[in-house]
Design a protein around this motif. Structure first.
Motif, PDB file in Angstrom:
ATOM      1  N   VAL A 510     -15.750 -62.227 -36.224  1.00 14.33           N
ATOM      2  CA  VAL A 510     -16.340 -61.109 -36.972  1.00 14.33           C
ATOM      3  C   VAL A 510     -15.937 -61.268 -38.434  1.00 14.33           C
ATOM      4  O   VAL A 510     -14.754 -61.431 -38.752  1.00 14.33           O
ATOM      5  N   ILE A 511     -16.931 -61.235 -39.315  1.00 16.87           N
ATOM      6  CA  ILE A 511     -16.691 -61.312 -40.755  1.00 16.87           C
ATOM      7  C   ILE A 511     -17.116 -59.988 -41.372  1.00 16.87           C
ATOM      8  O   ILE A 511     -18.269 -59.567 -41.231  1.00 16.87           O
ATOM      9  N   LEU A 512     -16.184 -59.320 -42.029  1.00 19.36           N
ATOM     10  CA  LEU A 512     -16.441 -58.012 -42.621  1.00 19.36           C
ATOM     11  C   LEU A 512     -16.579 -58.150 -44.134  1.00 19.36           C
ATOM     12  O   LEU A 512     -15.591 -58.328 -44.849  1.00 19.36           O
ATOM     13  N   SER A 513     -17.807 -58.114 -44.611  1.00 21.06           N
ATOM     14  CA  SER A 513     -18.054 -58.106 -46.055  1.00 21.06           C
ATOM     15  C   SER A 513     -18.025 -56.652 -46.508  1.00 21.06           C
ATOM     16  O   SER A 513     -19.064 -55.995 -46.661  1.00 21.06           O
ATOM     17  N   ALA A 514     -16.843 -56.136 -46.686  1.00 22.59           N
ATOM     18  CA  ALA A 514     -16.655 -54.723 -47.018  1.00 22.59           C
ATOM     19  C   ALA A 514     -15.283 -54.555 -47.657  1.00 22.59           C
ATOM     20  O   ALA A 514     -14.364 -55.337 -47.401  1.00 22.59           O
ATOM     21  N   CYS A 515     -15.149 -53.523 -48.457  1.00 24.86           N
ATOM     22  CA  CYS A 515     -13.894 -53.276 -49.171  1.00 24.86           C
ATOM     23  C   CYS A 515     -12.831 -52.659 -48.262  1.00 24.86           C
ATOM     24  O   CYS A 515     -13.148 -51.887 -47.350  1.00 24.86           O
ATOM     25  N   HIS A 516     -11.602 -52.987 -48.518  1.00 25.81           N
ATOM     26  CA  HIS A 516     -10.384 -52.433 -47.905  1.00 25.81           C
ATOM     27  C   HIS A 516     -10.562 -51.952 -46.460  1.00 25.81           C
ATOM     28  O   HIS A 516     -10.257 -50.806 -46.128  1.00 25.81           O
ATOM     29  N   ASP A 547     -15.292 -57.505 -54.923  1.00 26.76           N
ATOM     30  CA  ASP A 547     -16.549 -57.572 -55.656  1.00 26.76           C
ATOM     31  C   ASP A 547     -17.624 -58.211 -54.783  1.00 26.76           C
ATOM     32  O   ASP A 547     -17.400 -59.273 -54.184  1.00 26.76           O
ATOM     33  N   ALA A 548     -18.787 -57.584 -54.704  1.00 25.74           N
ATOM     34  CA  ALA A 548     -19.851 -58.067 -53.821  1.00 25.74           C
ATOM     35  C   ALA A 548     -20.295 -59.478 -54.184  1.00 25.74           C
ATOM     36  O   ALA A 548     -20.541 -60.316 -53.299  1.00 25.74           O
ATOM     37  N   GLN A 549     -20.407 -59.757 -55.488  1.00 27.60           N
ATOM     38  CA  GLN A 549     -20.860 -61.077 -55.929  1.00 27.60           C
ATOM     39  C   GLN A 549     -19.839 -62.152 -55.553  1.00 27.60           C
ATOM     40  O   GLN A 549     -20.196 -63.220 -55.054  1.00 27.60           O
ATOM     41  N   ARG A 550     -18.577 -61.857 -55.770  1.00 25.45           N
ATOM     42  CA  ARG A 550     -17.542 -62.840 -55.449  1.00 25.45           C
ATOM     43  C   ARG A 550     -17.413 -63.014 -53.936  1.00 25.45           C
ATOM     44  O   ARG A 550     -17.158 -64.123 -53.445  1.00 25.45           O
ATOM     45  N   ASN A 551     -17.571 -61.917 -53.215  1.00 25.49           N
ATOM     46  CA  ASN A 551     -17.560 -62.000 -51.755  1.00 25.49           C
ATOM     47  C   ASN A 551     -18.688 -62.905 -51.273  1.00 25.49           C
ATOM     48  O   ASN A 551     -18.504 -63.730 -50.368  1.00 25.49           O
ATOM     49  N   MET A 552     -19.858 -62.759 -51.874  1.00 22.62           N
ATOM     50  CA  MET A 552     -21.000 -63.588 -51.500  1.00 22.62           C
ATOM     51  C   MET A 552     -20.690 -65.070 -51.701  1.00 22.62           C
ATOM     52  O   MET A 552     -21.020 -65.906 -50.864  1.00 22.62           O
ATOM     53  N   ILE A 553     -20.025 -65.401 -52.805  1.00 23.45           N
ATOM     54  CA  ILE A 553     -19.685 -66.801 -53.079  1.00 23.45           C
ATOM     55  C   ILE A 553     -18.732 -67.338 -52.011  1.00 23.45           C
ATOM     56  O   ILE A 553     -18.915 -68.433 -51.466  1.00 23.45           O
ATOM     57  N   LEU A 554     -17.698 -66.555 -51.694  1.00 16.91           N
ATOM     58  CA  LEU A 554     -16.733 -66.971 -50.677  1.00 16.91           C
ATOM     59  C   LEU A 554     -17.405 -67.208 -49.326  1.00 16.91           C
ATOM     60  O   LEU A 554     -17.209 -68.247 -48.685  1.00 16.91           O
ATOM     61  N   ILE A 555     -18.195 -66.223 -48.887  1.00 19.63           N
ATOM     62  CA  ILE A 555     -18.799 -66.320 -47.552  1.00 19.63           C
ATOM     63  C   ILE A 555     -19.856 -67.416 -47.512  1.00 19.63           C
ATOM     64  O   ILE A 555     -19.973 -68.150 -46.517  1.00 19.63           O
ATOM     65  N   ALA A 584      -8.741 -72.463 -51.448  1.00 21.46           N
ATOM     66  CA  ALA A 584      -7.979 -73.413 -52.256  1.00 21.46           C
ATOM     67  C   ALA A 584      -8.779 -73.930 -53.442  1.00 21.46           C
ATOM     68  O   ALA A 584      -8.213 -74.465 -54.391  1.00 21.46           O
ATOM     69  N   THR A 585     -10.097 -73.774 -53.395  1.00 21.67           N
ATOM     70  CA  THR A 585     -10.950 -74.272 -54.491  1.00 21.67           C
ATOM     71  C   THR A 585     -11.735 -73.134 -55.142  1.00 21.67           C
ATOM     72  O   THR A 585     -12.740 -73.375 -55.805  1.00 21.67           O
ATOM     73  N   ASN A 586     -11.248 -71.916 -54.981  1.00 20.30           N
ATOM     74  CA  ASN A 586     -12.018 -70.771 -55.469  1.00 20.30           C
ATOM     75  C   ASN A 586     -11.631 -70.322 -56.873  1.00 20.30           C
ATOM     76  O   ASN A 586     -12.294 -69.469 -57.459  1.00 20.30           O
ATOM     77  N   ALA A 587     -10.572 -70.880 -57.425  1.00 21.72           N
ATOM     78  CA  ALA A 587     -10.100 -70.417 -58.738  1.00 21.72           C
ATOM     79  C   ALA A 587     -11.181 -70.526 -59.804  1.00 21.72           C
ATOM     80  O   ALA A 587     -11.322 -69.636 -60.651  1.00 21.72           O
ATOM     81  N   ILE A 588     -11.962 -71.606 -59.795  1.00 21.69           N
ATOM     82  CA  ILE A 588     -12.993 -71.789 -60.820  1.00 21.69           C
ATOM     83  C   ILE A 588     -14.021 -70.663 -60.766  1.00 21.69           C
ATOM     84  O   ILE A 588     -14.511 -70.192 -61.799  1.00 21.69           O
ATOM     85  N   HIS A 589     -14.346 -70.193 -59.567  1.00 22.50           N
ATOM     86  CA  HIS A 589     -15.317 -69.104 -59.420  1.00 22.50           C
ATOM     87  C   HIS A 589     -14.729 -67.782 -59.913  1.00 22.50           C
ATOM     88  O   HIS A 589     -15.451 -66.951 -60.480  1.00 22.50           O
ATOM     89  N   GLU A 590     -13.422 -67.574 -59.685  1.00 23.52           N
ATOM     90  CA  GLU A 590     -12.782 -66.340 -60.136  1.00 23.52           C
ATOM     91  C   GLU A 590     -12.672 -66.306 -61.657  1.00 23.52           C
ATOM     92  O   GLU A 590     -12.867 -65.261 -62.286  1.00 23.52           O
ATOM     93  N   ILE A 591     -12.385 -67.456 -62.262  1.00 25.97           N
ATOM     94  CA  ILE A 591     -12.330 -67.527 -63.723  1.00 25.97           C
ATOM     95  C   ILE A 591     -13.726 -67.288 -64.300  1.00 25.97           C
ATOM     96  O   ILE A 591     -13.892 -66.551 -65.283  1.00 25.97           O
ATOM     97  N   ALA A 592     -14.738 -67.902 -63.662  1.00 26.72           N
ATOM     98  CA  ALA A 592     -16.116 -67.742 -64.142  1.00 26.72           C
ATOM     99  C   ALA A 592     -16.564 -66.290 -64.058  1.00 26.72           C
ATOM    100  O   ALA A 592     -17.301 -65.802 -64.924  1.00 26.72           O
ATOM    101  N   ALA A 593     -16.100 -65.578 -63.032  1.00 28.31           N
ATOM    102  CA  ALA A 593     -16.509 -64.178 -62.862  1.00 28.31           C
ATOM    103  C   ALA A 593     -15.892 -63.260 -63.911  1.00 28.31           C
ATOM    104  O   ALA A 593     -16.359 -62.135 -64.099  1.00 28.31           O
ATOM    105  N   PHE A 661      -9.281 -61.757 -61.722  1.00 32.46           N
ATOM    106  CA  PHE A 661      -8.899 -61.148 -60.451  1.00 32.46           C
ATOM    107  C   PHE A 661      -8.864 -62.205 -59.342  1.00 32.46           C
ATOM    108  O   PHE A 661      -9.868 -62.870 -59.100  1.00 32.46           O
ATOM    109  N   PRO A 662      -7.741 -62.376 -58.659  1.00 27.13           N
ATOM    110  CA  PRO A 662      -7.629 -63.394 -57.605  1.00 27.13           C
ATOM    111  C   PRO A 662      -8.261 -62.910 -56.298  1.00 27.13           C
ATOM    112  O   PRO A 662      -7.565 -62.586 -55.325  1.00 27.13           O
ATOM    113  N   GLU A 663      -9.576 -62.861 -56.270  1.00 32.25           N
ATOM    114  CA  GLU A 663     -10.331 -62.299 -55.142  1.00 32.25           C
ATOM    115  C   GLU A 663      -9.887 -62.862 -53.793  1.00 32.25           C
ATOM    116  O   GLU A 663      -9.697 -62.120 -52.827  1.00 32.25           O
TER     117      GLU A 663
END
Length: 690
Positions: A510-516, A547-555, A584-593, A661-663
């Motif tokens: 189960v993957i929960l794309s939702a806050c807290h 963040d919905a956009q950053r969550n989308m990138i991760l998933i 482990a490779t998400n830092a570039i996306h967090e900096i870009a955001a 923000f270190p999503e």
């Protein structure tokens, strides 16, 4: 047809019905609840206490037939997760007599119902049924010998050390994860001598397990050897051992009991760990460590300092805070956690391959030592929340299946967010994920998806029921963290849902794309844990607002890795490994955001006409991004790219202030993500032959 080795199953019967130790949800009479919970910390049902010696005994028994005979090193190398299968059941359970013949051995509490004891004694199990009080060192030796004699696979050599059995007590039990391998290599006496004469049991276990793993890996480096030249073999082994000493990693199991201040106050919980709960928590760690030949780290109580600081962080993230505060807090958490560990335990964590955590506190969130990322960003970490302990205990002791998504993976995507102006951003990110899934499915027949808008709880349940064949349930929704009542659930349309119903079952993942939806600082009852109750093997949840956009990138990146694994990519073999690769490779996306101008630059093309993000990811990153320093390494590569374009100093305000923000830090897998296989050669062979 060649006989397959038998997997043993053990039944432990206790007197009475299991107390329905429910999470604290919607309680109307808190005073009654507090009275019931007196003396408890993690909500253990006292009825289980008399059969704890039976569970200890089972953990000394073989897991499969292969534990009783000599096994080739290459076969041992293929062992991945081999736990004992122990069913802990009340004597009042329906159909208990009909279930008995399925088990290898039955142990019953002395004061069980007479009819159940008689049925157990008459059942056609491989070993006779016994009461807890009749268990002994002599019976242990007899049972091992008997199981070898009654084995299914006949043409095998008896294990040399099969008679080397001792019913270990107290701290000596911590060597159990090493004994299976020690017996295979004829070293049982050596291991027993070490543990019986040990002055520091952790160091002894670490030494034994480490040396066994190095020896095994050195032998595997000689697997191509043929002939009778002893000198050549010794040379190969010596070279293999040198390499193994540099590359071998250990599995680690961490137990750290303790509940938050608010959780204790609300439920009337004891803030000192009862002796029996401590014993159960050790049994949890032993069971998992034996399955993975892992080293056990027993950490003292979490204490209020860790929970309070995490609770403060979760509150501030909900109200809005700055990123420097977040990173400082995570470092502070790391310092408090490290103070609870010895130097040897810190070594084990540094050399860990996979870490299983039995705790209500998310250890993987902390930033330790010189790292600039959370532990779970560079180590595979999976969690088993301890509360309620009765359910955790019974769920852990049974064997969980290895699940293979390499041959087929169906994703059921439930959209629980209304399509209105307020939710445009979230709906657009959902659409992006669906677009990606559609493309994957069009080019990959092994992948499938189903989509539905589910704006009521009943619609969501109906969708889940309709897609019972799904492998992954993806829920896009708003999380709702009710701090007053210490609950964290989902908003399904405009309905609040905790997932605590008993009329539905969810897919393995189960993957929960939702806050807290999975906060831990206040010990909130949360929907992520409820989905484990509802049948999930692994659930991905979040601690804070995301963040919905950053969550989308991760998933999207996770689904990309699943898709690539199905096509034969061997980079990530399990869901746990794939997620580690994502974060482990998400830092570039967090900096870009964090900066529109930087985003436009990294998404643009360089002087060679290449997309900078592709240049960064495909050409420059391999071998240069290290999990514990991924932000530092990412910034170094970006500055290298800027230098080549004559843009030194550009974006220094972003790259030097650490102001993003270190999503990826704030996601947590609970359950068994390491047992969800994306690529596995053995599974692949079985699939091809069926």
């Amino acid at each position: 047809m060649k006989e397959r080795p038998k997997y043993y199953s053990y039944m432990v019967i206790f007197r009475g019905e299991t107390e329905d130790v429910q999470p604290i949800i919607g309680v109307s009479d808190l005073e009654k609840l507090r009275l019931e919970n007196q003396g408890r910390m993690h909500l253990l049902d006292d009825r289980l206490i008399p059969v704890l010696p039976a569970v200890e005994y089972c953990l000394h028994m073989p897991r499969t037939e292969m534990d009783t005979y000599d096994v080739d090193t290459r076969v041992l190398d293929n062992a991945y997760d081999v736990p004992h299968n122990i069913c802990i059941i009340p004597d009042t359970a329906p159909f208990i007599e009909q279930m008995m013949p399925q088990f290898t051995f039955i142990i019953y509490e002395d004061n069980c119902l007479n009819c159940v004891k008689e049925s157990a004694q008459c059942s056609e199990t491989e070993l006779e049924a016994m009461s807890v009080s009749d268990l002994s060192n002599e019976s242990l030796k007899k049972h091992w010998e008997s199981l070898f004699i009654k084995r299914t696979v006949k043409d095998v050599e008896r294990l040399r050390d099969i008679e080397k059995q001792f019913f270990l007590l107290d701290d000596k039990q911590l060597i159990l994860p090493a004994l299976t391998t020690a017996r295979q290599y004829g070293n049982a006496d050596i291991v027993y001598n070490k543990v019986f004469n040990s002055v520091n049991i952790f160091e002894t276990c670490a030494d034994v397990i480490w040396n066994q793993l190095v020896h095994h890996n050195a032998l595997m480096s000689c697997s191509s050897f043929s002939g009778t030249d002893g000198n050549l073999f010794r040379k190969m082994y010596s070279e293999g051992k040198k390499k193994a000493e540099k590359t071998t990693r250990v599995n680690v199991v961490i137990s750290m009991p303790g509940v938050s201040r608010r959780q204790a106050k609300l439920g009337g919980l004891n803030q000192e760990l009862p002796v029996d709960e401590k014993k159960v928590i050790r049994l949890l760690a032993l069971h998992r460590a034996i399955a993975k030949e892992a080293l056990i780290i027993e950490v003292p109580l979490v204490g209020n300092a860790l929970f309070d600081k995490l609770n403060e962080l979760e509150i501030n993230c909900k109200q809005g805070t700055n990123n420097k505060y977040i990173k400082k807090t995570l470092r502070d958490l790391g310092k408090i956690f490290e103070e609870k560990l010895t130097k040897e335990q810190l070594w084990a964590i540094r050399w860990a391959k996979h870490i299983t955590v039995f705790s209500d506190f998310p250890i993987g969130l902390v930033v330790m030592g010189d790292a600039d990322t959370s532990l779970q960003c560079y180590k595979e970490v999976s969690y088993r929340p301890l509360t309620p302990l009765t359910r955790c205990f019974q769920n852990e002791m049974v064997k969980h299946e290895q699940i293979y998504h390499g041959a087929r993976c169906k994703i059921a995507f439930a959209e629980c967010v209304p399509d209105d102006n307020q939710n445009k951003c979230i709906r657009s990110t959902s659409a992006s994920i669906i677009h990606s899934l559609r493309n994957y499915c069009a080019s990959n027949e092994k992948m499938e998806y189903a989509y539905a808008e589910t704006l009521t709880v009943q619609e969501l349940k109906d969708f889940i029921s309709k897609n019972r064949d799904a492998d992954i349930l993806h829920i896009s929704g708003h999380g709702y963290y009710d701090r007053k009542n210490n609950l964290a659930g989902l908003m399904v349309g405009h309905e609040f849902w905790m997932g605590d119903d008993n009329d539905y079952r969810v897919p393995p993942v189960v993957i929960l794309s939702a806050c807290h939806v999975s906060p831990r600082g206040s010990g909130a009852v949360n929907v992520a844990d409820m989905f484990i109750r509802a049948g999930a093997e692994a659930v991905l949840g979040t601690f804070v607002l995301v963040d919905a956009q950053r969550n989308m990138i991760l998933i999207n990146r996770l689904y990309t890795y699943i898709n690539e694994a199905q096509k034969g990519c061997k980079m990530y073999k399990t869901l746990s490994e794939a997620w580690s690769g994502v974060v482990a490779t998400n830092a570039i996306h967090e900096i870009a955001a964090s900066s529109q101008k930087f985003f436009q630059w990294i998404m643009g093309k360089n002087d060679n006409g290449e997309l900078r993000l592709m240049d960064f990811s495909m050409k420059r990153c391999p071998g240069r991004l290290h999990g514990s320093s991924m932000y530092k390494d990412t910034i170094e590569i970006v500055k290298e790219m800027l230098h080549e374009e004559g843009m030194d100093g550009k974006f220094d305000d972003i790259l030097s202030q650490d102001d993003y923000f270190p999503e990826s830090f704030f996601y947590q897998w609970i359950g068994f993500p390491e047992n969800i296989h994306l690529y596995n050669e053995l599974f692949e062979q079985v699939t091809e032959n069926t």
